[in-house]
Design a protein around this motif. Structure first.
Motif, short mmCIF file in Angstrom:
data_model
loop_
_atom_site.label_atom_id
_atom_site.label_comp_id
_atom_site.label_asym_id
_atom_site.label_seq_id
_atom_site.Cartn_x
_atom_site.Cartn_y
_atom_site.Cartn_z
N UNK A 65 6.74 8.95 -2.15
CA UNK A 65 5.64 7.87 -1.79
C UNK A 65 6.14 7.02 -0.62
N UNK A 66 5.45 6.60 0.19
CA UNK A 66 5.86 5.67 1.21
C UNK A 66 5.19 4.30 1.19
N UNK A 67 5.75 3.16 1.67
CA UNK A 67 5.29 1.91 1.28
C UNK A 67 4.89 1.30 2.81
N UNK A 68 3.77 0.53 2.82
CA UNK A 68 3.47 -0.16 3.67
C UNK A 68 2.61 -1.41 3.64
N UNK A 69 2.57 -2.45 4.57
CA UNK A 69 1.77 -3.42 4.49
C UNK A 69 1.90 -4.48 3.48
N UNK A 70 3.12 -4.89 2.86
CA UNK A 70 4.42 -4.41 3.35
C UNK A 70 5.18 -3.62 3.00
N UNK A 71 6.17 -3.23 3.67
CA UNK A 71 6.96 -2.04 3.44
C UNK A 71 8.18 -2.49 2.50
N UNK A 82 15.05 19.21 1.52
CA UNK A 82 13.65 19.26 0.93
C UNK A 82 13.33 19.63 -0.46
N UNK A 83 14.11 20.65 -0.86
CA UNK A 83 13.69 20.95 -2.28
C UNK A 83 14.32 20.10 -3.54
N UNK A 84 15.45 19.55 -3.02
CA UNK A 84 16.07 18.35 -3.95
C UNK A 84 15.48 17.06 -3.82
N UNK A 85 15.06 16.67 -2.59
CA UNK A 85 14.49 15.58 -2.50
C UNK A 85 13.06 15.42 -3.18
N UNK A 86 12.38 16.60 -2.94
CA UNK A 86 11.12 16.82 -3.09
C UNK A 86 11.00 17.00 -4.82
N UNK A 87 11.96 17.52 -5.50
CA UNK A 87 11.98 17.70 -6.77
C UNK A 87 12.15 16.49 -7.45
N UNK A 88 13.05 15.54 -6.81
CA UNK A 88 13.29 14.00 -7.37
C UNK A 88 12.01 13.16 -7.34
N UNK A 89 11.28 13.70 -5.97
CA UNK A 89 9.98 12.98 -6.39
C UNK A 89 8.81 13.38 -6.86
N UNK A 90 8.75 14.57 -7.29
CA UNK A 90 8.06 15.17 -8.16
C UNK A 90 8.28 14.55 -9.69
N UNK A 127 0.90 -1.26 0.11
CA UNK A 127 -0.21 0.05 0.06
C UNK A 127 1.00 1.21 0.01
N UNK A 128 0.60 2.01 -0.91
CA UNK A 128 1.52 3.21 -1.12
C UNK A 128 0.57 4.61 -0.41
N UNK A 129 1.37 5.41 0.27
CA UNK A 129 0.99 6.49 0.72
C UNK A 129 1.36 7.81 0.14
N UNK A 130 0.42 8.57 -0.40
CA UNK A 130 0.85 9.70 -1.16
C UNK A 130 1.13 10.83 -0.15
N UNK A 144 3.23 -3.99 -17.36
CA UNK A 144 2.58 -3.38 -16.13
C UNK A 144 3.60 -2.73 -15.41
N UNK A 145 3.30 -1.63 -14.82
CA UNK A 145 4.22 -0.95 -13.84
C UNK A 145 3.71 -1.54 -12.48
N UNK A 146 4.80 -2.00 -11.57
CA UNK A 146 4.31 -2.77 -10.28
C UNK A 146 4.75 -2.07 -9.18
N UNK A 147 5.83 -1.48 -9.03
CA UNK A 147 6.49 -0.93 -7.92
C UNK A 147 7.27 0.33 -8.12
N UNK A 148 7.09 1.20 -7.26
CA UNK A 148 7.98 2.36 -7.10
C UNK A 148 8.77 2.46 -5.81
#
Length: 944
Positions: free
Chosen positions: A684-690, A857-865, A673-676, A887-891
């Motif tokens: 994105x963060x991943x849980x259940x399982x991480x 944050x600006x660098x990591x956030x831009x990477x995430x964007x 499960x990904x959390x936005x 099919x795209x499965x994981x990030x």
């Protein structure tokens, strides 16, 4: 009237700066900045509400700083010399904040050349002398010196940020001494914010220990002569005068003149007229509506508590020049309808089609969206215009009596056209969950808005005084609507008496479920208006909103894991941990529970006699990772073995065992499960399982990745951005040598080694790599020293050299921090804001932690964007190329994982590389290329 007078003294000066950072910049109808004024007003309002609930004060006053000068400046001209000037847009708000206080008809106390803390101390002692209880509304450590009781009159504190009372026990826990000795501790440790010198190198723990052992500052300083030779001894002797000066500076003046008599602080209610006039003048319309809807005052049963009024405004929504929010009646659950016939459902569908805006929520049998059964659906088309459609109520027992409800298939057939209609916007909260549940019933939902995501894009990281904290529906309802939602526990019970939602009586189920849809609809009205006003539209509309269905589909697909391989690894890990336990027991000379921190600490520091053991508040030794790594570095073999044992047991429990349990019995795959909204920077963060914390570079981590496999005839493809954060740093900091290196395809760490050390060897490249990444996280000299195994001075030399070679990086860091301190937030290249409310904290650890996060944050956030933009475009690009089976499965961090037929690898690789490398365009044109590394194989590990 209470039996005993109880005076509340509000530290208004602290409120002002907290208020300034809690809301975005706002202006009133005349164009005057009022963001801090509005925040201060709502905080004072909330305090009144909370105190009323707690049977609060008989007397109350707000104390403010009149000027920056006090008697302390005469004693020490450097006192508070390091404090920056207040932000330019805050200065004109100071007099308005005083007006706000007086609008509440509360005494507003401020004296020239007297600090607010001294005025508070003087009033507190004066009231205590008359037998009054006193509560100081503040968390300021200096004021903790006043806490205690004399002749039955008590002084305590109220920290409204944590909603916690501070009394003697809490002060002792924080400082290790009683309140009357806090000044001695403060004198030793100093205060960088107020520029109180203290003694260099003496921190809170050392200071507390010295005062606890010797009784007071003078005794502690006198005892220095008899101490063993050490840096501490030298510092205590050399800087004695600084400590004694600091003791004078931190001592509160308790005999100031009292400009307002205590009896004049009596609470007799808040007349509505001055407050109404103030709210109207500055355009605080929602607060004005709340005031007009009720009456009373702080300390009375029907005070300004918005939850008790007939209308509910948005206490934390932007005001002033911002478009007024629509009038909304308070939530009334009695108006909700339980839809139990097809005719009534069709009527709701027709109304929803006409409304064009529909809030939707699902009720299910479990939290796992890929396993939960659909129990019911709720809809809302306006405030209090909501319904619940039960679909599977009555329990699982085939003999249980079922209530009247529409058949599942019949209801879904009726709803499908509405939920798929482009003419009706569907508003969800954490919509990904509902999309996954409904997709398993062949129900498509589009177009989708998500109030959880909107809240995150507006308030990520803000989290101060409840504003911009979590993004759950209940939290947002309380924060923005002043409404307390029914909880799941209230309707389903807890413990052994808990029942599934499908067994909840329909009247109660309707109240709970329809309320969720109603609240979601209301939140959308409040939050969506803020997006264009606060610059959040671009990141929401172009990145996060379109990502919701993409991530939902990824979760639905899941990824296959080899259960037999995982079971084999679990057995191997169990055997290996057993062997390690035997070796650990042999080194210890006795058997003990390795997993027990207490027993391990006793073995290391008492039985084996290793030095440096430190006991915490619980009385047991710390045996965390850093302690074991230190002992390992000192040659303690047992520490090596325990570290290895811990890694194996964690990997076994977290992955090889847990992944087997996570396999969906129907699909045979694992569905993370990904959390936005899970990571402040937008990742994105991943849980259940991480799946994002599996070690990448260790042999054991690779073994676990080997268990992630493709279906027969397929392969896995891993596409990974190469050094994307360094590339972004080179662009954002405009570092010519780094940009040239990336443009020419050079080894960036080798280039850095050349610039730093004049040569490239295995050692200098490794050091350069560590430095490259560490600098971007604002690492300190001590942090870098620990990573490289060098002395702090040598680490500082490396940092200095790095900044000399790459001055753009240092300029970027300084400008970023300056901007965040001024605005309260950082911004990515795509406009994503991350708030840092504690960037100016007096607490050094909090402040420095915020500064490090703000740099990155600006660098990591831009990477995430960028990777999110790639994900959004990927499915259409693959479909356009005739690659529907890819099919795209994981990030995972900077990596995307796909499953595809072996024959599609070459063509798919070209498409994936092109989408990822061009993901920033056209919104942002980078000065460096985005490198993408692609690998394929039968397993995830083989694809690397």
């Amino acid at each position: 009237m209470a039996d005993k007078n109880h005076l509340y003294l509000v530290d208004g000066s602290a409120y002002i700066f907290r208020a300034y950072h809690r809301l975005p910049p706002l202006t009133d109808p005349e164009g005057t900045p009022v963001g801090a004024v509005y925040g201060y007003t709502t905080m004072l309002w909330k305090l009144a509400e909370d105190l009323d609930k707690a049977d609060g004060p008989t007397h109350l006053a707000v104390v403010l700083d009149k000027s920056s000068h006090s008697f302390r400046n005469e004693i020490y001209d450097q006192y508070k010399a390091n404090r920056p000037d207040p932000p330019e847009d805050l200065v004109p708000q100071f007099p308005l904040i005083r007006d706000a206080t007086r609008a509440f008809s509360l005494p507003c106390i401020e004296e020239p050349d007297v600090e607010a803390d001294d005025m508070i101390a003087s009033y507190a002692r004066a009231a205590q002398a008359q037998g009054w209880d006193v509560t100081i509304v503040s968390s300021d450590k200096d004021l903790m010196q006043l806490v205690g009781e004399e002749n039955g009159a008590r002084i305590d504190m109220l920290d409204t940020m944590k909603n916690a009372r501070i009394y003697i026990e809490e002060v002792e826990e924080k400082f290790g001494v009683r309140p009357e000795k806090v000044g001695d501790v403060l004198a030793l440790m100093g205060d960088s914010v107020d520029n109180i010198p203290g003694i260099f190198g003496v921190g809170p723990k050392t200071a507390s220990k010295l005062i606890a052992e010797h009784g007071d500052l003078t005794s502690a300083l006198d005892a220095a002569e008899d101490m063993k030779k050490s840096k501490l001894k030298e510092r205590l002797i050399e800087h004695r005068e600084d400590a004694e000066l600091s003791r004078v500076l931190v001592t509160l003046k308790e005999d100031c003149g009292l400009p307002v008599e205590l009896d004049d602080m009596k609470l007799d209610g808040v007349p509505s007229e001055p407050l109404a006039a103030f709210l109207e003048k500055h355009g605080f319309t929602s607060l004005l509506r709340r005031l007009e809807a009720g009456s009373g005052s702080p300390g009375k049963s029907n005070d300004l508590n918005p939850a008790k009024q007939e209308t509910a405004g948005a206490a934390s929504a932007p005001e002033g020049s911002v478009q007024p929010l629509p009038e909304m009646p308070a939530v009334d659950r009695s108006t909700y309808e339980c839809v139990q016939s097809l005719d009534r459902l069709e009527d709701w569908i027709a109304r929803a089609q006409k409304a064009r805006l529909l809030a939707v929520d699902t009720e299910t049998s479990a939290l796992d969206s890929m396993a939960a059964d659909l129990v019911g659906i709720s809809l809302a088309i306006g405030p209090n215009e909501a319904c619940y459609i039960p679909l599977a109520h009555g329990g699982s027992d085939m003999f249980a009596e079922k209530p009247d409800q529409i058949g599942l298939d019949e209801a879904l057939d009726a709803l499908r056209p509405l939920l798929a209609s482009d003419a009706v916007i569907k508003v969800l909260h954490n919509g990904k969950y509902d999309l996954n549940v409904l997709s398993r019933y062949d129900v498509a939902v589009s177009p989708v808005e998500d109030t959880m995501v909107i809240s995150f894009d507006l308030d990520a990281g803000r989290g101060l005084d409840g504003i911009g904290g979590g993004h759950g529906m209940d939290e947002l309802a309380d924060r923005h609507l002043s409404h307390t939602c029914l909880t799941f526990k209230e309707v389903c019970g807890t413990g052994k008496k808990a029942i599934p939602f499908g067994e909840v009586p329909l009247d109660k189920a309707t109240e709970y479920a329809a309320e969720d849809a109603d609240v979601t609809w209301r939140l959308y009205q409040h939050l969506k208006r803020r997006l264009p006003q606060e610059g959040g539209t671009a990141i929401y509309e172009r990145v996060d909103r379109p990502l919701v269905p993409v991530v939902a589909r990824m979760e639905q697909r899941g990824i296959k894991v080899d259960r037999a391989r995982l079971a084999g690894l679990s057995q191997e890990f169990a055997t290996e941990t057993g062997r390690l336990e035997g070796e650990i027991h042999e080194l210890a000379g006795k058997e003990f529970t390795v997993g027990s921190p207490k027993q391990l600490g006793d073995v290391l520091f008492d039985t084996l006699g290793y030095k440096g053991g430190k006991k915490g508040k619980s009385g047991q030794y710390s045996t965390d990772q850093s302690v074991l790594e230190r002992l390992s570095g000192e040659g303690a073999k047992i520490a090596d073995k325990v570290l290895e044992w811990r890694q194996l047991t964690k990997l076994k429990s977290t992955y090889t065992d847990a992944l087997q349990e996570a396999i969906n019995p129907k699909t045979g795959r694992v569905h993370t499960s990904y959390s936005l909204v899970g990571a402040q920077t937008g990742r994105l963060s991943s849980t259940d399982p991480n799946l994002q914390n599996i070690p990448i570079r260790t042999a054991i981590g690779r073994q676990i990745r080997e268990a992630f496999v493709a279906e027969e005839g397929n392969v896995l493809l891993a596409a990974d951005y190469s050094q994307i954060e360094l590339r972004l740093a080179a662009h954002m900091a405009d570092v010519g040598p780094l940009k040239d290196a990336f443009a020419n395809g050079e080894d960036i760490h080798a280039r850095t080694a050349t610039e730093m050390f004049g040569e490239v060897t295995r050692d200098t490249r490794a050091r350069a790599k560590t430095i490259n990444f560490a600098i971007l996280y604002g690492i300190s000299r001590w942090g870098l020293a620990g990573r490289l195994g060098v002395e702090p001075d040598e680490a500082q030399d490396m940092i200095d050299t790095y900044f000399q070679r790459f001055p753009g990086i240092q300029r970027y860091i300084m400008e970023t921090l300056e901007t965040v301190r001024e605005r309260g937030y950082s911004e990515t290249l795509f406009g994503r804001k991350t708030w840092f409310p504690r960037i100016g904290s007096k607490n050094q650890a909090e402040r420095q932690g915020s500064e490090r996060a703000a740099i990155n944050a600006p660098i990591q956030g831009t990477s995430a964007d960028i990777i999110k933009r790639a994900m959004i475009r990927m499915e259409d690009a693959l479909a356009d190329a005739g690659l529907e089976k890819v099919k795209m499965l994981l990030q995972v961090h900077d990596e995307l994982v796909f499953e595809l037929p072996e024959g599609d690898v070459a063509k798919a690789s070209e498409v994936i590389e092109e989408v990822m490398s061009s993901a920033a365009r056209p919104a942002v044109t980078l000065d460096v290329p985005l490198g993408v590394e692609i690998g394929t194989g039968k397993s995830w590990d083989a694809a690397h």
